[in-house]
Write a protein that holds these residues in place. Structure first.
Motif, PDB file in Angstrom:
ATOM      1  N   GLN A  28      29.593  15.476  31.130  1.00 24.99           N
ATOM      2  CA  GLN A  28      29.613  14.014  31.253  1.00 24.99           C
ATOM      3  C   GLN A  28      28.440  13.544  32.124  1.00 24.99           C
ATOM      4  N   LEU A  31      28.317  10.259  34.245  1.00 22.60           N
ATOM      5  CA  LEU A  31      28.976  10.119  35.537  1.00 22.60           C
ATOM      6  C   LEU A  31      27.961  10.108  36.674  1.00 22.60           C
ATOM      7  N   SER A  34      26.783   6.552  37.036  1.00 23.39           N
ATOM      8  CA  SER A  34      27.781   5.547  37.405  1.00 23.39           C
ATOM      9  C   SER A  34      28.466   5.796  38.740  1.00 23.39           C
ATOM     10  N   LEU A  35      28.363   7.031  39.283  1.00 25.80           N
ATOM     11  CA  LEU A  35      29.068   7.358  40.519  1.00 25.80           C
ATOM     12  C   LEU A  35      28.101   7.596  41.666  1.00 25.80           C
ATOM     13  N   LEU A  40      31.037  11.581  42.897  1.00 31.23           N
ATOM     14  CA  LEU A  40      30.790  12.714  42.003  1.00 31.23           C
ATOM     15  C   LEU A  40      31.361  13.995  42.611  1.00 31.23           C
ATOM     16  N   ALA A  43      34.996  14.028  41.961  1.00 28.70           N
ATOM     17  CA  ALA A  43      35.292  14.324  40.561  1.00 28.70           C
ATOM     18  C   ALA A  43      35.134  15.804  40.256  1.00 28.70           C
TER      19      ALA A  43
END
Length: 267
Positions: A28, A31, A34-35, A40, A43
């Motif tokens: 992904q 991510l 966006s993070l 991150l 996640a």
């Protein structure tokens, strides 16, 4: 080589935490954009310091630079009509279908053009355009496959009204270079400078005090040492060992650079 390619190639060499991060990023990559680094890390179930160490391991100063590289890579794939999640690695695989090979070859040529363009120093480009515009004579030299780009560049510069000298007779190149002066420019387009004629021509122009501008690869040591200004061609190793595939990637990048120079001259 892109950031995602580096991660895929190095994945087995990462620490356990690094492998967790690599697995998440490859699955992904959006991510990363966006993070934050802290988000991150959460996640991937690792510490924030692991994220920083991971980005440094693959050649970035920190997470912001890594995030920017992934963002540009995603944008590049979207621009050429692909989805990065569905793109195959540019590394050849034994069971590639023809469609996969075509996609990879197209991607590699696009990478050569984009990576070469991204490496351009705009101030250097401006200086090259100014030097060519002010030159009394511009001698163009390109041997072998590079002669294709040289002839095309010759036509473009003539259309711009610049005083270009271009001979198809390779034996005349060093002879012409010996007539150059400090007001003139030798412009060389090359993949390497191993050809004796190219070496003689470049050295002759240098002795005469002419400006030397070069388009070549970063590891072209001779031309690097002689050039007053140089633009680098950035290409990954060719995907297939078909005839001239190596040159095709370089030619695509070289032609892009000559087009950009002409735009700079016009502006």
């Amino acid at each position: 080589m892109t950031a995602l390619d580096k991660i895929a190639n190095l994945q087995s060499q990462f620490s356990p935490n690094g492998q967790k991060i690599a697995t998440l990023v490859l699955a992904q990559p959006e991510l990363v954009v966006s993070l934050s680094s802290q988000e991150l890390a959460k996640a991937a179930n690792v510490s924030q310091s692991s994220i920083v160490k991971f980005t440094q391991r693959i050649g970035f100063k920190g997470f912001p630079a890594f995030k920017m590289a992934i963002s540009e890579e995603l944008a590049r794939h979207n621009t050429i009509g692909g989805n990065v999640l569905n793109q195959l690695s540019t590394q050849p695989e034994p069971n590639n279908t023809l469609a996969s090979s075509l996609s990879k070859m197209a991607q590699q040529k696009a990478n050569a053009i984009i990576d070469t363009t991204k490496a351009i120093d705009t101030q250097l480009l401006t200086d090259i355009a100014a030097r060519l515009s002010q030159a009394q004579r511009i001698q163009l030299v390109g041997l072998g496959a590079n002669a294709i780009i040289t002839r095309d560049f010759n036509d473009k510069l003539l259309a711009l009204g610049l005083p270009v000298i271009h001979s198809k007779d390779h034996a005349l190149q060093s002879t012409i270079a010996n007539t150059l002066t400090e007001q003139d420019v030798l412009f060389v387009i090359s993949n390497n400078s191993e050809q004796p004629i190219l070496q003689l021509t470049a050295h002759a122009a240098k002795l005469r005090g002419a400006g030397i501008i070069v388009i070549s690869t970063p590891d072209d040591l001779l031309l690097n040492s002689l050039a007053d200004m140089k633009l680098d061609v950035i290409c990954e190793p060719p995907l297939h060992s078909i005839a001239n595939q190596h040159f095709n990637l370089h030619l695509a990048a070289q032609q892009t650079l000559t087009d950009i120079i002409c735009i700079a001259i016009q502006q």
